[in-house]
Design an enzyme around this catalytic site. Structure first.
Site, mmCIF file in Angstrom:
data_model
loop_
_atom_site.group_PDB
_atom_site.id
_atom_site.type_symbol
_atom_site.label_atom_id
_atom_site.label_comp_id
_atom_site.label_asym_id
_atom_site.label_seq_id
_atom_site.Cartn_x
_atom_site.Cartn_y
_atom_site.Cartn_z
ATOM 1 N N ASP A 276 0.857 -1.189 0.000
ATOM 2 C CA ASP A 276 0.000 0.000 0.000
ATOM 3 C C ASP A 276 0.893 1.240 0.000
ATOM 4 O OD1 ASP A 276 -2.376 1.338 -0.091
ATOM 5 O OD2 ASP A 276 -2.771 1.215 2.062
ATOM 6 N N GLY A 277 0.328 2.353 -0.451
ATOM 7 C CA GLY A 277 1.053 3.628 -0.393
ATOM 8 C C GLY A 277 1.970 3.877 -1.582
ATOM 9 N N ASN A 278 1.944 2.984 -2.561
ATOM 10 C CA ASN A 278 2.782 3.175 -3.753
ATOM 11 C C ASN A 278 2.448 4.493 -4.465
ATOM 12 O OD1 ASN A 278 3.716 0.644 -3.178
ATOM 13 N ND2 ASN A 278 2.889 -0.342 -5.010
ATOM 14 N N ASN B 240 -8.710 -4.601 -6.990
ATOM 15 C CA ASN B 240 -7.763 -3.809 -7.789
ATOM 16 C C ASN B 240 -8.104 -3.777 -9.279
ATOM 17 O OD1 ASN B 240 -4.902 -4.633 -5.700
ATOM 18 N ND2 ASN B 240 -6.188 -2.822 -5.658
ATOM 19 N N TRP B 241 -9.025 -4.664 -9.729
ATOM 20 C CA TRP B 241 -9.452 -4.624 -11.144
ATOM 21 C C TRP B 241 -10.179 -3.327 -11.469
ATOM 22 C CZ3 TRP B 241 -7.000 -7.761 -14.137
ATOM 23 C CH2 TRP B 241 -6.671 -9.046 -13.722
HETATM 24 C C1 IPE Z 1 -0.424 -0.544 -3.385
HETATM 25 O O1 IPE Z 1 -0.308 0.832 -3.479
HETATM 26 C C2 IPE Z 1 -0.341 -1.228 -4.710
HETATM 27 C C3 IPE Z 1 -1.438 -2.142 -4.989
HETATM 28 C C4 IPE Z 1 -2.533 -2.268 -4.297
HETATM 29 C C5 IPE Z 1 -1.319 -2.988 -6.143
HETATM 30 P P1 IPE Z 1 -1.553 1.758 -3.833
HETATM 31 O O2 IPE Z 1 -1.664 1.815 -5.312
HETATM 32 O O3 IPE Z 1 -2.765 1.324 -3.091
HETATM 33 O O4 IPE Z 1 -1.051 3.173 -3.312
HETATM 34 P P2 IPE Z 1 -1.897 4.350 -2.652
HETATM 35 O O5 IPE Z 1 -2.710 3.754 -1.539
HETATM 36 O O6 IPE Z 1 -2.764 4.928 -3.737
HETATM 37 O O7 IPE Z 1 -0.875 5.323 -2.167
HETATM 38 MG MG MG Z 2 -3.862 2.029 -1.398
#
Ligand code: IPE
Ligand code: MG
Length: 164
Positions: free
Chosen positions: A15-17, A63-64
């Site tokens: 998370d948080g990417n 996530n889809w």
């Molecule tokens: C996690 O990071 C990646 C996946 C769920 C694949 P996010 O994409 O949820 O990053 P934020 O939460 O928007 O910062």
């Molecule tokens: Mg996220």
């Protein structure tokens, strides 16, 4: 023998990417790239700590709903991860496993994962379990369908169903 307080299985939720990338004025997908790099650090630390199983929640059924382009990037970084790390996973005696329904993933991703699983299936020093298209509800539904099929085929009795 493992100490009684030894952690056996640790799961990580990615998370948080996106926030990481945004804070640096970078496109979201570079946040995913960075996230994949960090997986290697976490993996190494798990090995160093004597942990036996690491689960990584990498792509959920929810996530889809993300933009197609972001999904495409996520899977291509995943492929890159395995292509880059497979030699070292083998060297570490690491068995690659997955949780979730892989059949909906891009064919190329499925192939890379199947390859990593096949090459590591007999290794037993550590388990790297990656959760892809994984969802708790989806998993229960899938198990229920498999069970119902066995009942229909006469392979199992309804009463043999337990919580386990
Ligand atoms: C996690 O990071 C990646 C996946 C769920 C694949 P996010 O994409 O949820 O990053 P934020 O939460 O928007 O910062
Ligand atoms: Mg996220």
């Amino acid at each position: 023998m493992a100490k009684s307080n030894q952690l056996i299985h640790v799961a990580f939720i990615m998370d948080g990417n996106g926030r990481w990338a945004k804070a640096r004025n970078l496109p979201r997908h570079l946040g995913h790239k960075e996230g994949c790099e960090r997986v290697t650090d976490i993996y190494e630390e798990c090995l160093a700590q004597g942990i036996k199983v690491m689960s990584l929640y990498a792509f959920s059924t929810e996530n889809w709903n993300r933009p197609k382009d972001e999904i495409r990037h996520l899977f291509s970084y995943l492929e890159l991860f395995f292509k880059r790390e497979i030699k070292r996973l083998i060297k570490d005696g690491c068995q690659v496993r997955t949780s979730g329904d892989l059949s909906k993933l891009p064919k190329r991703t499925q192939k890379v994962i199947a390859d990593a699983k096949a090459k590591t299936k007999d290794l037993n020093n550590f388990v790297f379990n990656i959760c892809l298209n994984y969802g708790g509800k989806e998993e229960i539904t899938r198990a229920a369908k498999l069970f119902a099929k066995d009942v229909k085929d006469g392979k199992r009795k309804i009463d043999s169903l337990t919580e386990e």
